[in-house]
Motif scaffolding. Structure first.
Motif, PDB file in Angstrom:
ATOM      1  N   SER A 116       0.824  -1.209   0.000  1.00 16.04           N
ATOM      2  CA  SER A 116       0.000   0.000   0.000  1.00 16.04           C
ATOM      3  C   SER A 116       0.857   1.258   0.000  1.00 16.04           C
ATOM      4  N   PHE A 117       1.914   1.271   0.802  1.00  8.09           N
ATOM      5  CA  PHE A 117       2.795   2.441   0.831  1.00  8.09           C
ATOM      6  C   PHE A 117       3.543   2.596  -0.492  1.00  8.09           C
ATOM      7  N   VAL A 118       3.929   1.480  -1.108  1.00  6.89           N
ATOM      8  CA  VAL A 118       4.550   1.543  -2.435  1.00  6.89           C
ATOM      9  C   VAL A 118       3.567   2.160  -3.430  1.00  6.89           C
ATOM     10  N   CYS A 119       2.308   1.720  -3.355  1.00  9.97           N
ATOM     11  CA  CYS A 119       1.261   2.247  -4.239  1.00  9.97           C
ATOM     12  C   CYS A 119       1.109   3.755  -4.049  1.00  9.97           C
ATOM     13  N   ALA A 120       1.237   4.214  -2.800  1.00 10.88           N
ATOM     14  CA  ALA A 120       1.090   5.638  -2.475  1.00 10.88           C
ATOM     15  C   ALA A 120       2.427   6.367  -2.571  1.00 10.88           C
ATOM     16  N   ASN A 121       3.242   5.962  -3.542  1.00  4.61           N
ATOM     17  CA  ASN A 121       4.472   6.681  -3.857  1.00  4.61           C
ATOM     18  C   ASN A 121       5.474   6.684  -2.697  1.00  4.61           C
ATOM     19  N   GLY A 122       5.478   5.629  -1.910  1.00  4.43           N
ATOM     20  CA  GLY A 122       6.399   5.552  -0.783  1.00  4.43           C
ATOM     21  C   GLY A 122       7.691   4.845  -1.153  1.00  4.43           C
ATOM     22  N   SER A 123       8.762   5.179  -0.421  1.00  2.00           N
ATOM     23  CA  SER A 123      10.047   4.523  -0.654  1.00  2.00           C
ATOM     24  C   SER A 123      10.853   4.523   0.630  1.00  2.00           C
ATOM     25  N   SER A 124      12.003   3.876   0.588  1.00  3.07           N
ATOM     26  CA  SER A 124      12.868   3.808   1.761  1.00  3.07           C
ATOM     27  C   SER A 124      13.460   5.174   2.115  1.00  3.07           C
ATOM     28  N   GLU A 125      13.309   6.143   1.225  1.00  5.95           N
ATOM     29  CA  GLU A 125      13.812   7.501   1.489  1.00  5.95           C
ATOM     30  C   GLU A 125      12.864   8.292   2.383  1.00  5.95           C
ATOM     31  N   ASP A 126      11.647   7.806   2.573  1.00 11.90           N
ATOM     32  CA  ASP A 126      10.635   8.543   3.337  1.00 11.90           C
ATOM     33  C   ASP A 126      10.808   8.366   4.840  1.00 11.90           C
ATOM     34  N   ILE A 127      10.274   9.334   5.572  1.00 16.35           N
ATOM     35  CA  ILE A 127      10.074   9.214   7.015  1.00 16.35           C
ATOM     36  C   ILE A 127       8.591   9.500   7.262  1.00 16.35           C
ATOM     37  N   TYR A 128       7.893   8.548   7.882  1.00 16.97           N
ATOM     38  CA  TYR A 128       6.455   8.675   8.135  1.00 16.97           C
ATOM     39  C   TYR A 128       6.209   8.981   9.615  1.00 16.97           C
ATOM     40  N   GLN A 129       5.426  10.008   9.876  1.00 16.09           N
ATOM     41  CA  GLN A 129       5.012  10.311  11.239  1.00 16.09           C
ATOM     42  C   GLN A 129       3.610   9.746  11.448  1.00 16.09           C
ATOM     43  N   LEU A 130       3.478   8.806  12.390  1.00 18.88           N
ATOM     44  CA  LEU A 130       2.203   8.137  12.651  1.00 18.88           C
ATOM     45  C   LEU A 130       1.420   8.913  13.697  1.00 18.88           C
ATOM     46  N   MET A 131       0.291   9.500  13.267  1.00 17.20           N
ATOM     47  CA  MET A 131      -0.558  10.300  14.145  1.00 17.20           C
ATOM     48  C   MET A 131      -1.819   9.505  14.464  1.00 17.20           C
ATOM     49  N   LEU A 132      -1.638   8.316  15.025  1.00 19.27           N
ATOM     50  CA  LEU A 132      -2.768   7.408  15.245  1.00 19.27           C
ATOM     51  C   LEU A 132      -2.455   6.472  16.411  1.00 19.27           C
ATOM     52  N   THR A 133      -3.498   5.806  16.862  1.00 21.44           N
ATOM     53  CA  THR A 133      -3.381   4.892  17.992  1.00 21.44           C
ATOM     54  C   THR A 133      -2.573   3.653  17.615  1.00 21.44           C
ATOM     55  N   LEU A 134      -1.650   3.272  18.477  1.00 17.86           N
ATOM     56  CA  LEU A 134      -0.868   2.062  18.258  1.00 17.86           C
ATOM     57  C   LEU A 134      -1.117   1.032  19.352  1.00 17.86           C
ATOM     58  N   ASP A 135      -2.119   1.268  20.196  1.00 22.44           N
ATOM     59  CA  ASP A 135      -2.444   0.308  21.257  1.00 22.44           C
ATOM     60  C   ASP A 135      -3.932  -0.044  21.166  1.00 22.44           C
ATOM     61  N   ARG A 136      -4.522  -0.529  22.261  1.00 24.03           N
ATOM     62  CA  ARG A 136      -5.958  -0.856  22.350  1.00 24.03           C
ATOM     63  C   ARG A 136      -6.425  -1.842  21.273  1.00 24.03           C
ATOM     64  N   GLN A 137      -5.595  -2.816  20.975  1.00 28.89           N
ATOM     65  CA  GLN A 137      -5.925  -3.871  20.014  1.00 28.89           C
ATOM     66  C   GLN A 137      -6.198  -3.326  18.607  1.00 28.89           C
ATOM     67  N   PHE A 138      -5.623  -2.183  18.285  1.00 29.88           N
ATOM     68  CA  PHE A 138      -5.859  -1.525  17.004  1.00 29.88           C
ATOM     69  C   PHE A 138      -4.964  -2.137  15.943  1.00 29.88           C
ATOM     70  N   MET A 139      -5.567  -2.866  15.002  1.00 28.39           N
ATOM     71  CA  MET A 139      -4.780  -3.533  13.967  1.00 28.39           C
ATOM     72  C   MET A 139      -4.093  -2.540  13.043  1.00 28.39           C
ATOM     73  N   ALA A 140      -4.782  -1.465  12.673  1.00 26.85           N
ATOM     74  CA  ALA A 140      -4.250  -0.564  11.656  1.00 26.85           C
ATOM     75  C   ALA A 140      -2.933   0.068  12.079  1.00 26.85           C
ATOM     76  N   GLY A 141      -2.856   0.532  13.330  1.00 26.53           N
ATOM     77  CA  GLY A 141      -1.625   1.166  13.792  1.00 26.53           C
ATOM     78  C   GLY A 141      -0.440   0.230  13.688  1.00 26.53           C
ATOM     79  N   MET A 142      -0.658  -1.013  14.104  1.00 28.82           N
ATOM     80  CA  MET A 142       0.386  -2.032  14.018  1.00 28.82           C
ATOM     81  C   MET A 142       0.730  -2.329  12.557  1.00 28.82           C
ATOM     82  N   ALA A 143      -0.297  -2.346  11.694  1.00 25.38           N
ATOM     83  CA  ALA A 143      -0.072  -2.641  10.278  1.00 25.38           C
ATOM     84  C   ALA A 143       0.767  -1.552   9.615  1.00 25.38           C
ATOM     85  N   TYR A 144       0.428  -0.292   9.870  1.00 25.09           N
ATOM     86  CA  TYR A 144       1.198   0.801   9.273  1.00 25.09           C
ATOM     87  C   TYR A 144       2.655   0.731   9.713  1.00 25.09           C
ATOM     88  N   TYR A 145       2.852   0.513  10.993  1.00 28.74           N
ATOM     89  CA  TYR A 145       4.215   0.452  11.528  1.00 28.74           C
ATOM     90  C   TYR A 145       5.004  -0.683  10.858  1.00 28.74           C
TER      91      TYR A 145
END
Length: 431
Positions: A116-145
């Protein structure tokens, strides 16, 4: 997962053939390991050997969210000692559902987000700031990371909220991209304006938008998307996902709908009678997971209404693409003769700059019809402002919901009740 995103660039017939081989593997796996699906096949006299094509799936009854809630443990296909992670749905519609993942499922999840990140023009040169929940059994936060790590890019785990901390981190670590809820990006802009920060001189050039629509059915930026790009020259990428499918649909640079990862999911769009909709027509997103080990799903109806696009994309991918969510089946409102889906109502509210925050509440009146109450935090409490809000809603909706004004603190408590990790914008109190 050792698949390569290049499968998305193969011809449509090759993609379909690949999916049907994966489907045969899934059916055999479910017939061996899933208590729920073994019973379903037996009860409906289904011989899985007769289900050879994606079209043949129509002979199998769909699975509803209520069944996943009621028989949650019967969907588990592995012993408990193989479960590595327990995640849960957000409970936006109904009670939360537990989704258990094995080590293989976690690898699949990382691969999905990497793609998905490759599709959205992402590469190893990027730095992503995650502004979302990474706890409380939240799958998406873990997936993005996990996906960002697989991409080889940098990741900054700041968490949700606190615009001052987000900007301090942006200025200090210089991320190139953010992953955030669009309405929070608007708050970042407002904080920047109030504190002399020039958003367009920041390091952030793109945003992966989660949890809210930024486009209309016609794939143009909606009001929320425009409120961002009018002030911040960000490249926005829309996403659609759910915990149950363990997969995400993400836009490419063309912005023509979220791309399916065909090695991970089969998608059908069904009408109210469970039949495939005609091309270009909206239907309920119904998914069959491929490669899931812990809790695979077969013809699972998500409750989300979308349109599908099947023409080749200018990015070269030949995969199905999904529109933004037009509505959720359980969030359809029939109010004084007018039928509304919550996203359409949200779009109207986003046009009113005097409204800073809101919650839509639907309840049943004494004769059993829908009543709509809009809780609002306005920019001020002047009568002129309130009259302006009422008049705009009446003009756009043809009917006026009950409007109750509240303050920012009370709204924060309403949007984030105990245990909730995403802001609640729709509350259904209907009987």
């Amino acid at each position: 997962m050792n698949e390569l995103p290049s499968i998305s660039f193969q011809k449509t017939a090759q993609i379909k053939s690949y999916q049907e081989k994966k489907l045969a593997d899934l059916l055999a796996y479910l017939n061996t390991h899933s208590a729920y699906y073994k019973k379903l096949f037996a009860d409906h006299h289904i011989d899985i050997k007769n289900v050879r094509t994606i079209e043949d799936l129509q002979h199998i009854p769909p699975t509803e969210k209520e069944q996943l809630q009621l028989y949650n443990k019967d969907f588990l296909c592995v012993p408990k000692n193989k479960i590595i992670e327990y995640t849960a749905t957000s409970g936006t519609v109904g009670s939360p559902v537990t989704i258990a993942l094995t080590e293989n499922d976690l690898q699949r999840l990382a691969y999905n987000e990497y793609s998905s990140f490759v599709c959205a023009n992402g590469s190893s040169e990027d730095i992503y700031q995650l502004m979302l929940t990474l706890d409380r059994q939240f799958m998406a936060g873990m997936a993005y990371y996990s996906g960002i790590r697989k991409l080889g890019a940098g990741v900054v785990r700041v968490g949700p909220g606190v615009p001052s901390l987000q900007w301090e981190t942006i200025e200090r670590l210089q991320p190139s991209a953010i992953v955030a809820v669009p309405s929070f990006i608007v708050k970042l802009i407002q904080y920047a304006e109030a504190n002399g920060i020039d958003v367009n001189r920041s390091s952030v050039k793109k945003a992966i938008c989660i949890g809210e629509n930024i486009r209309t059915e016609n794939l143009e930026l909606n009001i929320l998307g425009k409120r961002i790009t009018d002030k911040w020259a960000l490249q926005l990428f829309s996403t659609y996902a759910s915990t149950e499918m363990q997969t995400a649909f993400t836009e490419c640079e063309a912005g023509n709908g979220g791309h399916l990862n065909p090695e991970l999911l089969i998608v059908e769009l069904l009408d109210d009678k469970g039949r495939p909709v005609a091309a270009g027509e909206p239907g309920e997103v119904t998914i069959t997971t491929l490669g899931v080990e812990g809790m695979p799903l077969l013809r699972y109806k998500t409750g989300d209404i979308c349109k599908a696009y099947t023409t080749a994309c200018s990015c070269g991918r030949n995969t199905l693409r999904l529109s933004p969510v037009i509505g959720r089946k359980k969030q359809m409102i029939k109010y004084k003769g007018t039928t509304l889906f919550a996203p359409a109502l949200f779009e109207i509210i986003h046009r009113i700059e005097a409204i800073k925050e809101y919650i839509v509440e639907v309840s049943s009146n004494e004769i059993g019809t829908d009543e709509v109450t809009l809780y609002v935090v306005a920019e001020n409490n002047r009568e002129e402002t309130q009259n302006k809000i009422k008049a705009y809603l009446q003009a756009r909706l043809r009917v006026t919901p009950h409007i109750k004004y509240t303050d920012a603190e009370a709204m924060q408590q309403m949007q984030f009740p105990d245990g909730v990790r995403k802001p609640v914008k729709f509350v259904d109190k209907r009987k």
